[in-house]
Design a protein around this motif. Structure first.
Motif, PDB file in Angstrom:
ATOM      1  N   ASP A 179       0.819  -1.221   0.000  1.00  0.00           N
ATOM      2  CA  ASP A 179       0.000   0.000   0.000  1.00  0.00           C
ATOM      3  C   ASP A 179       0.847   1.264   0.000  1.00  0.00           C
ATOM      4  OD1 ASP A 179      -2.282  -1.527  -0.018  1.00  0.00           O
ATOM      5  OD2 ASP A 179      -2.721  -1.275   2.124  1.00  0.00           O
ATOM      6  N   ALA A 180       2.115   1.124   0.402  1.00  0.00           N
ATOM      7  CA  ALA A 180       3.018   2.274   0.421  1.00  0.00           C
ATOM      8  C   ALA A 180       3.578   2.589  -0.968  1.00  0.00           C
ATOM      9  CB  ALA A 180       4.160   2.037   1.405  1.00  0.00           C
ATOM     10  N   GLY A 181       3.152   1.829  -1.992  1.00  0.00           N
ATOM     11  CA  GLY A 181       3.566   2.125  -3.356  1.00  0.00           C
ATOM     12  C   GLY A 181       4.408   1.053  -4.005  1.00  0.00           C
ATOM     13  N   PHE A 182       4.145  -0.213  -3.648  1.00  0.00           N
ATOM     14  CA  PHE A 182       4.904  -1.342  -4.178  1.00  0.00           C
ATOM     15  C   PHE A 182       3.952  -2.405  -4.702  1.00  0.00           C
ATOM     16  CE2 PHE A 182       7.818   0.872  -1.497  1.00  0.00           C
ATOM     17  CZ  PHE A 182       9.074   0.669  -2.036  1.00  0.00           C
ATOM     18  N   VAL A 183       4.496  -3.333  -5.500  1.00  0.00           N
ATOM     19  CA  VAL A 183       3.681  -4.399  -6.080  1.00  0.00           C
ATOM     20  C   VAL A 183       4.427  -5.727  -6.010  1.00  0.00           C
ATOM     21  CG1 VAL A 183       4.520  -3.994  -8.435  1.00  0.00           C
ATOM     22  CG2 VAL A 183       2.298  -5.075  -8.098  1.00  0.00           C
ATOM     23  N   ASP A 184       3.685  -6.769  -5.698  1.00  0.00           N
ATOM     24  CA  ASP A 184       4.170  -8.145  -5.756  1.00  0.00           C
ATOM     25  C   ASP A 184       4.180  -8.520  -7.236  1.00  0.00           C
ATOM     26  OD1 ASP A 184       4.285 -10.937  -5.900  1.00  0.00           O
ATOM     27  OD2 ASP A 184       2.759 -11.266  -4.349  1.00  0.00           O
ATOM     28  N   THR A 185       5.374  -8.632  -7.823  1.00  0.00           N
ATOM     29  CA  THR A 185       5.458  -8.739  -9.284  1.00  0.00           C
ATOM     30  C   THR A 185       4.855 -10.034  -9.809  1.00  0.00           C
ATOM     31  OG1 THR A 185       7.714  -9.644  -9.205  1.00  0.00           O
ATOM     32  CG2 THR A 185       7.484  -7.248  -9.393  1.00  0.00           C
ATOM     33  N   PHE A 186       4.981 -11.135  -9.085  1.00  0.00           N
ATOM     34  CA  PHE A 186       4.392 -12.382  -9.570  1.00  0.00           C
ATOM     35  C   PHE A 186       2.874 -12.256  -9.656  1.00  0.00           C
ATOM     36  CE2 PHE A 186       2.617 -16.651  -9.127  1.00  0.00           C
ATOM     37  CZ  PHE A 186       3.275 -17.298 -10.166  1.00  0.00           C
TER      38      PHE A 186
END
Length: 255
Positions: A179-186
């Motif tokens: 939520d802080a601006g990241f993504v789980d790439t898989f």
């Protein structure tokens, strides 16, 4: 370009299990390791054409991280600047003109969750660290995060609820990181993929039954997403209780 992350559960051990062949076959631009379990001088890893960076835990035979890369960074940072976490050799950061690459070995909460408080403090400090870097340029971090984020990420979510790696607290901490601006790439590429994991217990024939957990990740800041092309989990590769995970990107180095 290709980035690989692998918890080897002891680098000296995996060197005896075709690590060299796996390393050459994967042919990554960056090869990040966690749980190397060694000190300086205890093993020699022959990786021609690669720069090598190690972060050793003060405690012998414990934790530790490494990065082998074809691309010399502008700067290398060991740890996150907090002694209680940095003593365990859990983080290495490489800085390049366009991005930061971090390998991280998140603490395990342990039996009876004895280290859950320590692990949560680490999660909070690591989120602050990555968020600060992402304000400067894109960030991608990889490693054994010791958390299965959603029920889809482990074989037996009901029976493992409240066990280390699948507590509400650990999962909520990872949600806050995203939520802080990241993504789980898989999950960016495969949001509904089931029955694919990156860790299996050595007990009870877990790997042969595919009773695993997906706890190894590449996580990217939102401003890195436009350069990623695919994410993979190499379940076919043995040698550790974890398997390597992969991120494929556009060119990160060229002009």
């Amino acid at each position: 370009m290709k980035l690989i992350s692998w918890n080897v559960n002891g680098l000296r051990a995996v060197l005896k299990k075709d690590f060299d062949a796996t390393f050459k076959t994967l042919d990554a631009d960056w090869f990040c390791l966690q749980e190397t379990k060694m000190q300086a001088g205890q093993a020699t890893v022959d990786t021609p054409g690669y720069y090598q960076y190690f972060n050793y835990a003060q405690r012998k035979g414990y934790s530790g991280t490494a990065i082998f890369t074809k691309h010399q960074p502008e700067q290398v940072t060991y740890g996150i600047g907090i002694p209680e976490f940095d003593d365990e050799g859990r983080v290495i950061t490489l800085e390049y003109p366009r991005f930061f690459l971090i390998t991280v070995y998140t603490p395990n909460s342990g039996s009876e969750l004895k280290r859950l408080d320590y692990r949560q403090r680490f999660d909070q400090a690591f989120q602050a660290y990555t968020t600060e870097l992402a304000a400067q340029k894109p960030v991608v971090y990889c490693g054994d995060l010791n958390v299965a984020h959603q029920p889809i990420d482990l074989k037996n979510p009901t029976s493992n609820h409240h066990n280390a790696g699948f507590t509400d607290e650990e999962r909520q901490d990872f949600t806050r990181q995203l939520d802080a601006g990241f993504v789980d790439t898989f999950r960016h590429f495969y949001p509904d993929q089931t029955d694919i994991y990156s860790w299996w217990s050595y007990r009870f024939g877990a790997r042969s039954r595919n009773a695993g957990w997906r706890i190894d990740y590449f996580v990217a800041s939102n401003n890195f997403i436009d350069v990623i092309e695919d994410a993979k989990i190499h379940t076919e590769i043995t040698g550790s209780d974890h398997c390597p995970v992969e991120l494929v990107t556009k060119d990160l180095i060229g002009d």
